[in-house]
Design a protein around this motif. Structure first.
Motif, mmCIF file in Angstrom:
data_model
loop_
_atom_site.group_PDB
_atom_site.id
_atom_site.type_symbol
_atom_site.label_atom_id
_atom_site.label_comp_id
_atom_site.label_asym_id
_atom_site.label_seq_id
_atom_site.Cartn_x
_atom_site.Cartn_y
_atom_site.Cartn_z
ATOM 1 N N THR A 74 0.848 -1.191 0.000
ATOM 2 C CA THR A 74 0.000 0.000 0.000
ATOM 3 C C THR A 74 0.884 1.242 0.000
ATOM 4 O O THR A 74 2.085 1.168 0.295
ATOM 5 C CB THR A 74 -0.907 0.053 1.249
ATOM 6 O OG1 THR A 74 -0.076 0.173 2.412
ATOM 7 C CG2 THR A 74 -1.790 -1.178 1.361
ATOM 8 N N ARG A 75 0.279 2.383 -0.330
ATOM 9 C CA ARG A 75 1.015 3.646 -0.310
ATOM 10 C C ARG A 75 1.663 3.888 1.047
ATOM 11 O O ARG A 75 2.844 4.224 1.142
ATOM 12 C CB ARG A 75 0.068 4.816 -0.611
ATOM 13 C CG ARG A 75 -0.500 4.839 -1.993
ATOM 14 C CD ARG A 75 -1.532 5.959 -2.133
ATOM 15 N NE ARG A 75 -0.969 7.274 -1.943
ATOM 16 C CZ ARG A 75 -0.375 7.983 -2.897
ATOM 17 N NH1 ARG A 75 -0.270 7.497 -4.109
ATOM 18 N NH2 ARG A 75 0.111 9.178 -2.639
ATOM 19 N N LEU A 98 3.999 8.239 -4.983
ATOM 20 C CA LEU A 98 4.612 6.964 -5.350
ATOM 21 C C LEU A 98 5.266 7.123 -6.708
ATOM 22 O O LEU A 98 4.717 7.763 -7.604
ATOM 23 C CB LEU A 98 3.549 5.866 -5.450
ATOM 24 C CG LEU A 98 3.028 5.278 -4.155
ATOM 25 C CD1 LEU A 98 2.021 4.177 -4.449
ATOM 26 C CD2 LEU A 98 4.154 4.735 -3.308
ATOM 27 N N ASP A 99 6.445 6.523 -6.862
ATOM 28 C CA ASP A 99 7.123 6.552 -8.145
ATOM 29 C C ASP A 99 7.533 5.133 -8.522
ATOM 30 O O ASP A 99 8.051 4.389 -7.687
ATOM 31 C CB ASP A 99 8.371 7.444 -8.075
ATOM 32 C CG ASP A 99 9.107 7.473 -9.397
ATOM 33 O OD1 ASP A 99 8.462 7.788 -10.418
ATOM 34 O OD2 ASP A 99 10.314 7.158 -9.411
ATOM 35 N N HIS A 100 7.268 4.777 -9.773
ATOM 36 C CA HIS A 100 7.730 3.492 -10.291
ATOM 37 C C HIS A 100 9.135 3.724 -10.846
ATOM 38 O O HIS A 100 9.314 4.559 -11.733
ATOM 39 C CB HIS A 100 6.800 2.980 -11.395
ATOM 40 C CG HIS A 100 5.487 2.512 -10.876
ATOM 41 N ND1 HIS A 100 4.433 3.356 -10.622
ATOM 42 C CD2 HIS A 100 5.055 1.265 -10.552
ATOM 43 C CE1 HIS A 100 3.417 2.669 -10.163
ATOM 44 N NE2 HIS A 100 3.758 1.400 -10.112
ATOM 45 N N ARG A 104 5.604 2.257 -15.491
ATOM 46 C CA ARG A 104 4.621 1.231 -15.858
ATOM 47 C C ARG A 104 4.477 1.110 -17.373
ATOM 48 O O ARG A 104 4.343 0.010 -17.902
ATOM 49 C CB ARG A 104 3.240 1.551 -15.263
ATOM 50 C CG ARG A 104 3.141 1.588 -13.756
ATOM 51 C CD ARG A 104 3.155 0.245 -13.063
ATOM 52 N NE ARG A 104 2.203 -0.742 -13.483
ATOM 53 C CZ ARG A 104 1.057 -1.027 -12.887
ATOM 54 N NH1 ARG A 104 0.672 -0.336 -11.847
ATOM 55 N NH2 ARG A 104 0.298 -1.993 -13.317
ATOM 56 N N PRO A 109 6.869 -3.377 -13.199
ATOM 57 C CA PRO A 109 5.810 -3.981 -12.387
ATOM 58 C C PRO A 109 5.407 -3.105 -11.195
ATOM 59 O O PRO A 109 6.141 -2.205 -10.794
ATOM 60 C CB PRO A 109 6.435 -5.289 -11.908
ATOM 61 C CG PRO A 109 7.896 -4.989 -11.857
ATOM 62 C CD PRO A 109 8.158 -4.019 -12.978
ATOM 63 N N HIS A 110 4.251 -3.399 -10.658
ATOM 64 C CA HIS A 110 3.758 -2.710 -9.457
ATOM 65 C C HIS A 110 4.122 -3.597 -8.266
ATOM 66 O O HIS A 110 3.282 -4.310 -7.717
ATOM 67 C CB HIS A 110 2.243 -2.498 -9.575
ATOM 68 C CG HIS A 110 1.674 -1.612 -8.522
ATOM 69 N ND1 HIS A 110 1.838 -0.254 -8.521
ATOM 70 C CD2 HIS A 110 0.949 -1.899 -7.410
ATOM 71 C CE1 HIS A 110 1.230 0.262 -7.459
ATOM 72 N NE2 HIS A 110 0.690 -0.715 -6.779
ATOM 73 N N THR A 111 5.420 -3.588 -7.899
ATOM 74 C CA THR A 111 5.941 -4.456 -6.845
ATOM 75 C C THR A 111 6.757 -3.642 -5.850
ATOM 76 O O THR A 111 7.114 -2.486 -6.118
ATOM 77 C CB THR A 111 6.838 -5.563 -7.433
ATOM 78 O OG1 THR A 111 7.959 -4.938 -8.081
ATOM 79 C CG2 THR A 111 6.089 -6.446 -8.417
ATOM 80 N N TRP A 112 7.092 -4.273 -4.719
ATOM 81 C CA TRP A 112 7.919 -3.627 -3.696
ATOM 82 C C TRP A 112 9.260 -3.177 -4.283
ATOM 83 O O TRP A 112 9.783 -2.137 -3.900
ATOM 84 C CB TRP A 112 8.196 -4.601 -2.546
ATOM 85 C CG TRP A 112 7.060 -4.799 -1.618
ATOM 86 C CD1 TRP A 112 6.220 -5.869 -1.556
ATOM 87 C CD2 TRP A 112 6.626 -3.911 -0.591
ATOM 88 N NE1 TRP A 112 5.299 -5.696 -0.567
ATOM 89 C CE2 TRP A 112 5.524 -4.512 0.049
ATOM 90 C CE3 TRP A 112 7.060 -2.654 -0.153
ATOM 91 C CZ2 TRP A 112 4.855 -3.910 1.106
ATOM 92 C CZ3 TRP A 112 6.390 -2.057 0.917
ATOM 93 C CH2 TRP A 112 5.304 -2.683 1.523
ATOM 94 N N ASN A 114 9.950 -2.159 -7.252
ATOM 95 C CA ASN A 114 9.877 -1.131 -8.290
ATOM 96 C C ASN A 114 9.180 0.146 -7.811
ATOM 97 O O ASN A 114 9.097 1.108 -8.556
ATOM 98 C CB ASN A 114 9.166 -1.683 -9.537
ATOM 99 C CG ASN A 114 9.352 -0.797 -10.739
ATOM 100 O OD1 ASN A 114 10.458 -0.328 -11.014
ATOM 101 N ND2 ASN A 114 8.272 -0.536 -11.456
ATOM 102 N N LEU A 115 8.677 0.162 -6.588
ATOM 103 C CA LEU A 115 7.984 1.341 -6.058
ATOM 104 C C LEU A 115 8.823 2.033 -4.992
ATOM 105 O O LEU A 115 9.403 1.369 -4.127
ATOM 106 C CB LEU A 115 6.641 0.942 -5.448
ATOM 107 C CG LEU A 115 5.527 0.689 -6.432
ATOM 108 C CD1 LEU A 115 4.364 -0.019 -5.756
ATOM 109 C CD2 LEU A 115 5.056 1.996 -7.031
#
Length: 179
Positions: A74-75, A98-100, A104, A109-112, A114-115
């Protein structure tokens, strides 16, 4: 005396802490032969025929397998992992985005891993590029946080001294909080 507000520590057959349940649930487990009382509370329960010492810690008779807990992505958890500071400039603020790391739209990916938490200025400066393309460096590499399987029990340990000997790392947690 009402018994609904009393918490009971549930241990696995190998004395590993599993969870916390109500005293009502604990009594049912003990009376059905599924658990045994290890520690009793100071309170008692008076029934029509007998008086029962209320359990404080119970141990299950049979081993129960359970999955290891994971922290939800989560954020708030990302911000907490990064110490509420931007991973690009190090500025500490509550106004984070939040920054990837790999955007994307480029297959990131939307993972720990990469965030990251970034201040608005750095996130805008980086835009839809990688950190290398934007000539920005990460102060630390993002990774999934490690979770103690005992963190759910720490809030109870201030008032429940009898539980402390069953929670590994309790002394370390107290020292870390104090120092």
């Amino acid at each position: 005396m009402g018994v609904d507000g009393i918490a009971v520590l549930v241990l696995n057959q190998n004395y590993e802490p599993l969870n916390v349940c109500s005293v009502r649930r604990a009594i049912v487990l003990v009376l059905r032969g599924k658990a045994e009382v290890i520690e009793t509370a100071r309170a008692v329960l008076h029934t029509a025929r007998t008086t029962l010492a209320l359990p404080s810690v119970i141990r299950l008779v049979h081993m129960v397998r359970r999955p290891r807990p994971k922290v939800r992505l989560t954020r708030r958890e990302i911000f907490q992992r990064d110490g509420w500071q931007c991973v690009y400039c190090g500025r500490q603020t509550r106004d984070l985005t939040l920054d990837h790391v790999i955007p994307r739209h480029r297959g990131g990916p939307h993972t720990w891993e990469n965030l990251v938490a970034a201040c608005r200025t750095c996130n805008h400066r980086k835009a839809g590029r990688t950190p290398q393309e934007a000539r920005m460096t990460l102060l630390r590499e993002p990774a999934a946080p490690r979770v103690s399987i005992y963190h759910a029990f720490y809030p109870y340990l201030e008032s429940e001294e009898a539980w402390r000997k069953f929670i590994p790392g309790w002394d370390d947690a107290v020292l870390a909080a104090a120092g």
